[in-house]
Scaffold this motif. Structure first.
Motif, mmCIF file in Angstrom:
data_model
loop_
_atom_site.group_PDB
_atom_site.id
_atom_site.type_symbol
_atom_site.label_atom_id
_atom_site.label_comp_id
_atom_site.label_asym_id
_atom_site.label_seq_id
_atom_site.Cartn_x
_atom_site.Cartn_y
_atom_site.Cartn_z
ATOM 1 N N GLU A 42 -44.494 8.628 -33.358
ATOM 2 C CA GLU A 42 -43.087 8.604 -32.938
ATOM 3 C C GLU A 42 -42.828 9.522 -31.746
ATOM 4 N N PRO A 43 -43.353 10.759 -31.720
ATOM 5 C CA PRO A 43 -43.119 11.600 -30.542
ATOM 6 C C PRO A 43 -43.657 10.985 -29.252
ATOM 7 N N LYS A 44 -44.848 10.382 -29.325
ATOM 8 C CA LYS A 44 -45.419 9.773 -28.128
ATOM 9 C C LYS A 44 -44.652 8.514 -27.733
ATOM 10 N N LYS A 45 -44.185 7.776 -28.727
ATOM 11 C CA LYS A 45 -43.385 6.588 -28.427
ATOM 12 C C LYS A 45 -42.054 6.997 -27.791
ATOM 13 N N ASN A 46 -41.496 8.090 -28.239
ATOM 14 C CA ASN A 46 -40.255 8.589 -27.638
ATOM 15 C C ASN A 46 -40.481 9.030 -26.195
ATOM 16 N N ASP A 47 -41.613 9.675 -25.942
ATOM 17 C CA ASP A 47 -41.942 10.075 -24.568
ATOM 18 C C ASP A 47 -42.091 8.853 -23.672
ATOM 19 N N LEU A 48 -42.744 7.822 -24.186
ATOM 20 C CA LEU A 48 -42.941 6.590 -23.421
ATOM 21 C C LEU A 48 -41.599 5.914 -23.155
ATOM 22 N N THR A 49 -40.748 5.883 -24.170
ATOM 23 C CA THR A 49 -39.418 5.298 -24.006
ATOM 24 C C THR A 49 -38.636 6.038 -22.927
ATOM 25 N N LYS A 50 -38.654 7.356 -22.979
ATOM 26 C CA LYS A 50 -37.933 8.183 -21.999
ATOM 27 C C LYS A 50 -38.449 7.899 -20.587
ATOM 28 N N TYR A 51 -39.767 7.792 -20.448
ATOM 29 C CA TYR A 51 -40.362 7.527 -19.133
ATOM 30 C C TYR A 51 -39.855 6.188 -18.578
ATOM 31 N N ILE A 52 -39.809 5.182 -19.427
ATOM 32 C CA ILE A 52 -39.368 3.853 -18.984
ATOM 33 C C ILE A 52 -37.870 3.857 -18.682
ATOM 34 N N LEU A 53 -37.079 4.492 -19.534
ATOM 35 C CA LEU A 53 -35.633 4.522 -19.320
ATOM 36 C C LEU A 53 -35.267 5.215 -18.012
ATOM 37 N N GLU A 54 -36.052 6.216 -17.620
ATOM 38 C CA GLU A 54 -35.739 7.001 -16.427
ATOM 39 C C GLU A 54 -36.376 6.458 -15.156
ATOM 40 N N THR A 55 -37.106 5.372 -15.265
ATOM 41 C CA THR A 55 -37.760 4.815 -14.085
ATOM 42 C C THR A 55 -36.721 4.175 -13.159
ATOM 43 N N PRO A 56 -36.957 4.141 -11.851
ATOM 44 C CA PRO A 56 -35.981 3.549 -10.918
ATOM 45 C C PRO A 56 -35.679 2.079 -11.233
ATOM 46 N N GLN A 57 -34.479 1.674 -10.866
ATOM 47 C CA GLN A 57 -34.031 0.325 -11.184
ATOM 48 C C GLN A 57 -34.909 -0.743 -10.538
#
Length: 256
Positions: free
Chosen positions: A211-226
């Motif tokens: 879950e922590p690594k999945k959350n990190d991956l989610t955050k990375y994708i959410l913050e990527t440029p449009q």
């Protein structure tokens, strides 16, 4: 090399999930690989990095003999169980490294490799090995995820794959595969590009991502440029990543 130990660790603990994985089990690309091969029933086929055994299983009824090779013992055992359950008895299983194949020169009429080379740290050596073990006029059918030619898109895709799966090495560009294969002495006869939709939850679950690594991956994708989100058609709902679209190619090359 550490990356190969990572591959053995990652796939050893996830062998069963790869046999049942929809992307590996049900992909239309597997049908296309079979369509692209020219077979007369007398061929000895080598399937490199067989994984769950899906490619070896698909070709087994069509050729005389299949040799399935994989770096990971647990994966070979899962593939053998899957293939024998389907009634195919002309497949043998060998532990081996794609970059140092334990076979004589010019041993196979067909070599296949599906959804695996992005784990190989020395893909040029792998290609040389394919060329070495192929007989003259032998066919090499490659199927793997690729990245766009754009450097920013390339970095994004390889980054999220590495965050999800530490055994991921690199997905290559289409142009790089063409160049590498032709430089090895193989002649490209056919190429197909297709899109792949990755659903985030099963994509992560396939690697048993914490879950922590999945959350990190989610955050990375959410913050990527449009512009990157648009390119990969990333679907986000209520702050959760639902899916994204990648690409892959199937190449058929012949040894002259």
């Amino acid at each position: 090399m550490d990356i190969k130990k990572d591959v053995q660790q990652q796939f050893g603990k996830n062998a069963a999930s790869y046999v049942s994985s929809p992307i590996h089990k049900d992909g239309k690309d597997l049908v296309k690989m079979v369509e692209m091969a020219i077979v007369n029933g007398q061929e000895h086929l080598l399937d490199i990095a067989t994984g769950g055994g899906h490619t070896a299983n698909a070709f087994a009824p069509l050729v005389k003999k299949v040799t399935a090779v994989d770096l990971t013992v647990e994966m070979l055992a899962a593939a053998e169980n899957f293939i024998k359950e389907n009634g195919h008895l002309n497949v043998n299983f060998v532990q081996g490294d794609a970059e140092k194949l334990p076979f004589e020169d010019e041993s196979f009429e067909i070599v296949t490799c599906r959804i695996a080379p992005h784990h190989f740290p020395n893909v040029d050596i792998f290609i040389k090995e394919v060329h070495r073990v192929l007989k003259p006029q032998g066919q090499f059918i490659l199927d793997d995820n690729v990245v766009p030619e754009n450097e920013e898109f390339d970095r994004f895709y390889n980054s999220i794959e590495k965050l999800r799966d530490f055994s991921h090495y690199r997905a290559w560009k289409k142009s790089q595969w063409i160049e590498k294969l032709e430089e090895s002495g193989l002649e490209i006869f056919e190429m197909h590009r297709f899109e792949k939709t990755f659903f985030f939850e099963p994509w992560c679950a396939n690697m048993k991502l914490s879950e922590p690594k999945k959350n990190d991956l989610t955050k990375y994708i959410l913050e990527t440029p449009q512009r990157i989100k648009d390119k990969f058609r990333i679907v986000i709902e209520d702050g959760k990543v639902i899916c994204f679209v990648g690409e892959a190619i199937i190449l058929k090359a012949v040894k002259r």
